[in-house]
Write a protein that holds these residues in place. Sequence first.
Motif, mmCIF file in Angstrom:
data_model
loop_
_atom_site.group_PDB
_atom_site.id
_atom_site.type_symbol
_atom_site.label_atom_id
_atom_site.label_comp_id
_atom_site.label_asym_id
_atom_site.label_seq_id
_atom_site.Cartn_x
_atom_site.Cartn_y
_atom_site.Cartn_z
ATOM 1 N N ARG A 120 31.306 26.477 -24.160
ATOM 2 C CA ARG A 120 29.843 27.201 -23.801
ATOM 3 C C ARG A 120 30.099 28.702 -23.544
ATOM 4 N NH1 ARG A 120 24.814 25.198 -20.212
ATOM 5 N NH2 ARG A 120 23.444 26.351 -21.400
ATOM 6 N N ALA A 121 29.803 29.354 -24.611
ATOM 7 C CA ALA A 121 29.877 30.834 -24.692
ATOM 8 C C ALA A 121 29.059 31.634 -23.813
ATOM 9 C CB ALA A 121 30.053 31.580 -26.063
ATOM 10 N N HIS A 122 27.596 31.033 -23.777
ATOM 11 C CA HIS A 122 26.415 31.770 -23.265
ATOM 12 C C HIS A 122 25.493 30.809 -22.203
ATOM 13 C CE1 HIS A 122 27.137 35.602 -25.485
ATOM 14 N NE2 HIS A 122 27.616 34.676 -26.374
ATOM 15 N N ASP A 123 24.855 31.607 -21.709
ATOM 16 C CA ASP A 123 23.882 30.566 -20.690
ATOM 17 C C ASP A 123 22.731 30.215 -21.512
ATOM 18 O OD1 ASP A 123 25.675 30.749 -18.648
ATOM 19 O OD2 ASP A 123 24.887 32.639 -17.566
ATOM 20 N N SER A 124 22.344 30.729 -22.386
ATOM 21 C CA SER A 124 21.125 30.492 -23.159
ATOM 22 C C SER A 124 21.418 30.418 -24.953
ATOM 23 C CB SER A 124 20.306 31.377 -22.993
ATOM 24 O OG SER A 124 20.159 32.793 -23.044
ATOM 25 N N ALA A 125 20.588 30.354 -25.613
ATOM 26 C CA ALA A 125 20.781 30.491 -26.894
ATOM 27 C C ALA A 125 21.862 31.579 -27.406
ATOM 28 C CB ALA A 125 19.484 30.395 -27.787
ATOM 29 N N ASN B 55 21.744 38.228 -22.920
ATOM 30 C CA ASN B 55 21.933 39.760 -22.969
ATOM 31 C C ASN B 55 23.311 40.109 -22.788
ATOM 32 O OD1 ASN B 55 19.186 40.565 -23.010
ATOM 33 N ND2 ASN B 55 18.902 39.856 -20.903
ATOM 34 N N LYS B 56 24.048 39.371 -23.537
ATOM 35 C CA LYS B 56 25.763 39.565 -23.534
ATOM 36 C C LYS B 56 26.379 39.436 -24.921
ATOM 37 C CE LYS B 56 26.140 39.453 -18.988
ATOM 38 N NZ LYS B 56 26.618 40.687 -18.168
ATOM 39 N N ILE B 57 27.176 40.350 -25.245
ATOM 40 C CA ILE B 57 27.926 40.116 -26.361
ATOM 41 C C ILE B 57 29.441 39.933 -25.849
ATOM 42 C CG2 ILE B 57 29.195 41.335 -28.241
ATOM 43 C CD1 ILE B 57 26.430 42.604 -29.114
ATOM 44 N N TYR B 58 30.155 39.027 -26.497
ATOM 45 C CA TYR B 58 31.451 38.509 -25.869
ATOM 46 C C TYR B 58 32.500 38.368 -27.068
ATOM 47 C CZ TYR B 58 29.474 36.818 -21.492
ATOM 48 O OH TYR B 58 28.856 36.720 -20.186
ATOM 49 N N VAL B 59 33.601 38.952 -26.872
ATOM 50 C CA VAL B 59 34.644 38.826 -27.988
ATOM 51 C C VAL B 59 35.755 37.811 -27.336
ATOM 52 C CG1 VAL B 59 36.436 39.871 -29.311
ATOM 53 C CG2 VAL B 59 34.320 41.162 -28.616
ATOM 54 N N TRP B 60 35.925 36.670 -28.239
ATOM 55 C CA TRP B 60 36.658 35.728 -27.850
ATOM 56 C C TRP B 60 38.015 35.818 -28.545
ATOM 57 C CZ3 TRP B 60 34.769 33.259 -23.736
ATOM 58 C CH2 TRP B 60 33.447 33.267 -23.479
ATOM 59 N N GLY C 139 33.365 42.044 -23.135
ATOM 60 C CA GLY C 139 32.045 41.460 -22.504
ATOM 61 C C GLY C 139 31.290 42.681 -22.620
ATOM 62 N N LEU C 140 30.068 42.755 -23.429
ATOM 63 C CA LEU C 140 28.960 43.939 -23.320
ATOM 64 C C LEU C 140 27.856 43.512 -22.678
ATOM 65 C CD1 LEU C 140 29.743 45.544 -26.791
ATOM 66 C CD2 LEU C 140 30.465 46.481 -24.428
ATOM 67 N N ASP C 141 27.135 44.090 -21.929
ATOM 68 C CA ASP C 141 25.685 43.991 -21.421
ATOM 69 C C ASP C 141 24.731 44.596 -22.666
ATOM 70 O OD1 ASP C 141 26.324 42.449 -19.154
ATOM 71 O OD2 ASP C 141 26.694 44.369 -18.086
ATOM 72 N N VAL C 142 23.830 43.799 -23.262
ATOM 73 C CA VAL C 142 23.208 44.589 -24.172
ATOM 74 C C VAL C 142 22.137 44.047 -24.255
ATOM 75 C CG1 VAL C 142 25.007 44.706 -25.752
ATOM 76 C CG2 VAL C 142 23.774 42.687 -25.944
ATOM 77 N N SER D 246 42.047 48.582 -35.953
ATOM 78 C CA SER D 246 41.347 47.286 -35.409
ATOM 79 C C SER D 246 40.033 47.780 -34.692
ATOM 80 C CB SER D 246 42.124 46.298 -34.814
ATOM 81 O OG SER D 246 42.453 47.061 -33.639
ATOM 82 N N GLN D 247 39.249 48.715 -35.113
ATOM 83 C CA GLN D 247 38.262 49.077 -34.335
ATOM 84 C C GLN D 247 36.921 48.785 -35.087
ATOM 85 O OE1 GLN D 247 38.189 53.410 -33.087
ATOM 86 N NE2 GLN D 247 40.204 53.559 -33.621
ATOM 87 N N ILE D 248 35.869 48.429 -34.477
ATOM 88 C CA ILE D 248 34.462 48.206 -34.899
ATOM 89 C C ILE D 248 33.631 48.763 -34.288
ATOM 90 C CG2 ILE D 248 35.316 46.020 -36.005
ATOM 91 C CD1 ILE D 248 33.721 44.497 -33.470
ATOM 92 N N LEU D 249 32.297 48.912 -34.956
ATOM 93 C CA LEU D 249 30.958 49.477 -34.316
ATOM 94 C C LEU D 249 29.986 48.493 -34.034
ATOM 95 C CD1 LEU D 249 30.619 53.138 -35.989
ATOM 96 C CD2 LEU D 249 31.545 52.450 -33.552
ATOM 97 N N LEU D 250 29.276 48.107 -33.344
ATOM 98 C CA LEU D 250 28.292 47.227 -33.160
ATOM 99 C C LEU D 250 26.811 47.805 -32.995
ATOM 100 C CD1 LEU D 250 29.911 44.370 -30.744
ATOM 101 C CD2 LEU D 250 29.690 44.448 -33.334
ATOM 102 N N ALA D 251 26.070 47.499 -33.664
ATOM 103 C CA ALA D 251 24.455 47.905 -33.570
ATOM 104 C C ALA D 251 23.873 46.849 -32.900
ATOM 105 C CB ALA D 251 24.053 48.445 -34.784
ATOM 106 N N VAL D 252 22.933 46.843 -31.728
ATOM 107 C CA VAL D 252 22.243 46.129 -31.269
ATOM 108 C C VAL D 252 20.806 46.553 -30.741
ATOM 109 C CG1 VAL D 252 24.024 44.856 -30.107
ATOM 110 C CG2 VAL D 252 23.019 46.833 -28.830
ATOM 111 N N PRO D 253 19.938 45.954 -30.501
ATOM 112 C CA PRO D 253 18.504 46.424 -30.184
ATOM 113 C C PRO D 253 19.067 47.482 -28.813
ATOM 114 C CG PRO D 253 18.219 44.279 -30.746
ATOM 115 C CD PRO D 253 19.772 44.395 -30.669
#
Length: 179
Positions: free
Chosen positions: A52-57, A76-81, A112-115, A134-141
């Motif tokens: 279970r990665a998140h508390d909701s959808a 409101n979380k992004i996780y890297v596992w 973990g990012l708060d988004v 091994s770098q990435i960029l993430l775009a979020v609202p």
Amino acid sequence: MGEAPVYVIRGHPSPVHALHFYRSNSRLVSADAEGWIVLWDIPIRRPVAVWRAHDSAVLGVADWDDSNIITHGRDNKIYVWQVRPEDEPSLDTRLPATSSSEHHRPPWLLHGLDVNALNFCSFAMCRSENTSDSQILLAVPSSKDPNTIDIYHLPSQTRVHAAVGEHLDFKTGGYIAPP
């Protein structure tokens, strides 16, 4: 009339919200409305990791590389596992639809990012052009304005741009009221 499916993978207790193939299509990540992630071994059609990665959808999933899975939840979380091939034998494979226990051992949490996830939009990802990097960029609202985006860098977990698009004369997202 379409052909019948070759195989139906079952295991989520609630609607599946996101799917992603990786490792040369040998793995499928499925994510559901209750925050569960199932990593499927496609050739044998069995789960190799369940947690279970998140508390909701879950809004979206992607792979950073063959060893890391990114999940974005309505919490409101992004996780890297970290889910390396050698980690799979030690991970729980009990499916949430058949297991009453929510105490599944998750894979190693790398980042973990708060988004913002209030507008149901998932992240978008851009990999470095340098294949040895091994770098990435993430775009979020954006957390500032739902009509703009924030851009984060991984692995540093820093926001490198905030509220991109805030000076546009038109709205790019969010809710638009009917006329």
